[in-house]
Design an enzyme around this catalytic site. Structure first.
Site, PDB file in Angstrom:
ATOM      1  N   ASP A   1     -16.297 -12.923  22.388  1.00  0.00           N
ATOM      2  CA  ASP A   1     -15.920 -10.928  23.017  1.00  0.00           C
ATOM      3  C   ASP A   1     -16.175 -10.361  21.450  1.00  0.00           C
ATOM      4  O   ASP A   1     -16.660  -9.460  21.523  1.00  0.00           O
ATOM      5  CB  ASP A   1     -14.235 -11.436  22.159  1.00  0.00           C
TER       6      ASP A   1
ATOM      7  N   ASN B   1     -16.254 -10.315  29.750  1.00  0.00           N
ATOM      8  CA  ASN B   1     -14.819 -10.141  30.062  1.00  0.00           C
ATOM      9  C   ASN B   1     -14.149 -10.101  29.008  1.00  0.00           C
ATOM     10  O   ASN B   1     -12.938 -10.195  28.848  1.00  0.00           O
ATOM     11  CB  ASN B   1     -14.484 -11.144  30.389  1.00  0.00           C
TER      12      ASN B   1
ATOM     13  N   ASP C   1       1.057 -13.792  24.974  1.00  0.00           N
ATOM     14  CA  ASP C   1      -0.907 -14.657  24.179  1.00  0.00           C
ATOM     15  C   ASP C   1      -0.150 -15.765  24.274  1.00  0.00           C
ATOM     16  O   ASP C   1      -0.903 -16.788  24.443  1.00  0.00           O
ATOM     17  CB  ASP C   1      -1.848 -13.654  23.229  1.00  0.00           C
TER      18      ASP C   1
ATOM     19  N   GLU D   1      -6.642 -11.752  31.360  1.00  0.00           N
ATOM     20  CA  GLU D   1      -7.906 -13.273  31.916  1.00  0.00           C
ATOM     21  C   GLU D   1      -7.683 -13.515  32.919  1.00  0.00           C
ATOM     22  O   GLU D   1      -8.890 -13.663  33.853  1.00  0.00           O
ATOM     23  CB  GLU D   1      -7.962 -14.024  30.414  1.00  0.00           C
TER      24      GLU D   1
ATOM     25  N   HIS E   1      -9.429 -18.705  28.681  1.00  0.00           N
ATOM     26  CA  HIS E   1      -9.484 -19.674  26.866  1.00  0.00           C
ATOM     27  C   HIS E   1      -7.912 -20.825  26.662  1.00  0.00           C
ATOM     28  O   HIS E   1      -7.598 -21.200  26.675  1.00  0.00           O
ATOM     29  CB  HIS E   1      -9.644 -18.935  26.101  1.00  0.00           C
ATOM     30  N   ARG E   2      -6.886 -19.835  27.124  1.00  0.00           N
ATOM     31  CA  ARG E   2      -5.141 -19.842  26.643  1.00  0.00           C
ATOM     32  C   ARG E   2      -4.519 -20.735  27.800  1.00  0.00           C
ATOM     33  O   ARG E   2      -3.786 -21.778  27.120  1.00  0.00           O
ATOM     34  CB  ARG E   2      -4.351 -18.589  26.151  1.00  0.00           C
TER      35      ARG E   2
END
Ligand code: DC
Length: 677
Positions: free
Chosen positions: A51, A95, A319, A347, A407-408
């Protein structure tokens, strides 16, 4: 897609410094603000991830000079005070939500600009219309490739360079508002008001505080609209330190919950009073049982006292909800996470993704994945923990967790997989496409691995009163090791034999007494260290009873008997497994023959020495009358396992050294041995 990664459970406590990258939110905001500043800004501790690279590349394609040194985590950018060199550009934002929103508002500052923007499939579905509508009302035009008005990617943005008074609907994402706030000072007379409310308020707060840090504080009119009382270019910063990512820190706050009770992870630069709202996760973790010790900008996170269930509103720091959701499967009661409706448009649909994967692990959730699929307004998730269910599902082999390019998902299930579910180190979770962590944390799995300490065995041998006990205890305390004093084993056994009227001169009496004794271990605390003490027939004598003149006089003779040594050898070796089972990072065992006979393959072997006078003085200072040289002579000249300096041992004379110096010296050997292999 990167190859699936099998997560190896931690069998030793997680210890060390968590290598957490800079915050994505701060790095990308700082890039925008510095590009709008007058002059050169240098960032330290910057994040290099997909990002941030997208935003850096976009700024470069717009004509900005941006140079980055990834190894040093620095970025240098030449701000142009609000001027955008290239009036035309084609930009792909992948993204990256921040890049997408921040750039779009940023481009609106170009008079007569024409920019073609697109994003990944997932980005095309993410909220943009609130921002595009606001800019359109202010005079920009955002058009689809067919020329009709656009509400999301792809679109061509025709800009005027003026903002005016804008109204934004940021209910779907606070980034839509943040994007406009950052450009406010560059357009005199501009103001931004909100239709309704927004989510993730702390991120708006972060934006406002950063505008102020770059010299342009924002204020709010009575009607709630934002404006900049002293508009103009931002001020370049000669050096701006990016805070470590607080969301990323959540994985390391959670990790000790799964890796055992002696964990200790340092998170440097983690400040509760910093810019990031996600530091609030620490409070949730503490409520669930985490032991957290903040000190001078460092957070030390230690083992949890169990994982307690409860109800938590994650709206302001959503998050991090995934971090709690995975470890919640190991909790002692249900965990309800609410306020996360907006994460269903991030995401991926994070609530659905989490529910789906937890169900695949056999965990009951409410609402179920099927219910979430049927109703996209459901905004909470309750997790019903069950280790038994996890064991049932993973009994036939590891389950591969799908990560949905999120990713999380990858990171939070990586933490869960670190739990030793079967108690034998068998992996039970694999992560699909682990490379997706590149979005914010490219080296996440390496950072996790770096906290895996190798189990360390330390032997400390030496004569009587050579400082073995105080050194070993301090080492145990400092490095999370279990301390084992084998001298106490011989003393305890001598006492028991004396009580049974056995004598070293009558071998049959010793053997008869030994055959009746049952050995066991008990954890005790001495001088701040955790020690394993020998129990005989369940009895643990007082320390004073092990140092009576009778025991002092008899112990060396008893210890010289091969039958006695054989009796204790197996028990002493078993202490290594005992330490590991109890979650210690290793064992430090002291005595006369540890490095030579009991643990000849110990990773660290120490032989302590001191002048006889110094040793006699030490015993006298302890109020002990003990013939140390006489005992040493007996111990060193006996046939079985005599006192020797083991081959390869570090010989350390501590006559003129402080305890602290000796412990620091040995600590270096331990640290090297404990490094992940
Ligand atoms: O460390 P200490 O002084 O408490 O030990 C008491 C006695 O036990 C010592 O004189 C010899 C014996 N011992 C031994 O033979 N082997 C060991 N590993 C530890 C102690």
């Amino acid at each position: 897609m990167s190859p699936t990664l099998l997560i190896r459970p931690f069998q030793t406590p997680a210890r060390g410094v968590a290598q957490i990258p800079g915050s994505k939110s701060i790095t990308n905001r700082a890039l925008i603000l510095a590009a709008l500043a007058d002059g050169v800004t240098l960032f330290t501790g910057a994040l290099f991830s997909r990002d941030t690279r997208i935003l850096i590349a976009a700024l470069q394609s717009l004509g900005f000079e941006v140079s980055a040194d990834e190894a040093a985590c620095t970025i240098r950018i030449n701000g142009l005070g609000g001027r955008i060199p290239n009036a035309r550009a084609k930009i792909h934002v992948g993204n990256a939500g921040t890049a997408a929103r921040f750039l779009t508002a940023f481009l609106a500052l170009a008079p007569g600009g024409c920019y073609e923007l697109d994003g990944d499939e997932a980005m095309r579905a993410r909220p943009m219309s609130g921002l595009l509508d606001a800019l359109t009302a202010g005079g920009c035009r955002a058009l689809k490739p067919d020329g009709s008005p656009a509400s999301g990617f792809p679109f061509t943005l025709h800009t005027t360079g003026k903002l005016g008074r804008l109204e934004v609907d940021a209910s779907a994402s606070s980034q839509l508002l943040s994007a406009l706030l950052m450009v406010l000072p560059l357009s005199a007379g501009a103001a931004v008001s909100m239709k309704g409310s927004t989510v993730s308020e702390p991120f708006v707060e972060m934006t406002a505080r950063m505008c102020e840090q770059f010299g342009r504080p924002l204020e709010r009119h009575a009607d709630g609209s934002w404006f900049c009382p002293a508009p103009g270019a931002y001020s370049a910063q000669s050096s701006y330190a990016i805070e470590p990512d607080a969301t990323a820190a959540s994985y390391f706050i959670a990790l000790p919950a799964v890796t055992g009770f002696r964990a200790s992870i340092r998170i440097e630069g983690y400040a509760a009073g910093g810019l990031q709202g996600d530091t609030a996760f620490a409070k949730v973790a503490a409520a669930c049982g985490a032991t957290l010790k903040p000190a001078n900008g460092t957070l030390v996170t230690e083992s949890w006292s169990g994982i307690r269930g409860g109800d938590f509103d994650f709206n302001a720091f959503s998050d991090t909800f995934l971090t709690l959701a995975t470890v919640a499967t190991l909790a002692d009661g249900p965990v309800k996470i609410s306020g996360i409706a907006h994460t269903r448009k991030q995401e991926t649909d994070r609530v659905l993704a989490m529910a789906t994967e937890l169900e695949r692990l056999g965990i009951k959730v409410a609402p179920t994945a099927a219910e979430l699929r049927a109703d996209d307004t459901l905004s909470s998730l309750t997790i019903f923990p069950s280790k038994a269910a996890l064991r049932r599902v993973a009994a036939d082999g590891p389950i591969t967790i799908r990560t949905y390019e999120d990713h999380r998902m990858a990171m939070s299930f990586g933490v869960l997989g670190s739990f030793d579910l079967f108690g034998d180190g068998r992996p039970w979770i694999a992560i699909e496409d682990p490379g997706c962590t590149a979005k914010t944390f490219p080296h996440f799995f390496e950072a996790l691995e770096a906290l895996r300490t190798n189990f360390v065995r330390v032997s400390v041998d030496g004569g009587a009163a050579s400082g073995k006990s105080s050194t070993s205890r301090r080492l145990a305390q400092r490095h999370g090791l279990l301390h084992v004093d084998t001298g106490a084993h011989y003393r305890s056994l001598t006492r028991a034999l004396l009580m049974a009227d056995a004598s070293a001169d009558d071998l049959a009496s010793v053997k008869a007494a030994l055959s009746k004794l049952r050995v066991g271990s008990r954890l005790i605390t001495r001088e701040g260290a955790r020690s394993s003490a020998l129990t005989l027939d369940g009895i643990l004598p007082d320390d004073a009873d092990l140092r009576t003149p009778e025991v002092n006089a008899a112990v060396s003779k008893i210890a010289a008997l091969p039958a006695v040594r054989t009796f204790l050898l197996e028990y002493q070796r078993s202490q290594v497994k005992y330490a590991s089972d109890q979650g210690f990072a290793g064992v430090v065992m002291e005595g006369r023959d540890i490095g030579s006979v009991v643990l000849p393959d110990a990773e660290v072997r120490i032989f302590l020495e001191a002048d006889p006078e110094a040793r006699a003085q030490r015993r006298a200072a302890e109020g002990q009358s003990d013939q140390v040289t006489q005992r040493d002579h007996l111990d060193a000249t006996r046939k079985t396992a005599p006192l020797v300096c083991p081959t390869g041992a570090h010989r350390l004379d501590n006559t003129h050294k402080s305890l602290e110096e000796v412990v620091a010296e040995i600590g270096e050997f331990i640290k090297v041995s404990a490094l992940p292999r």
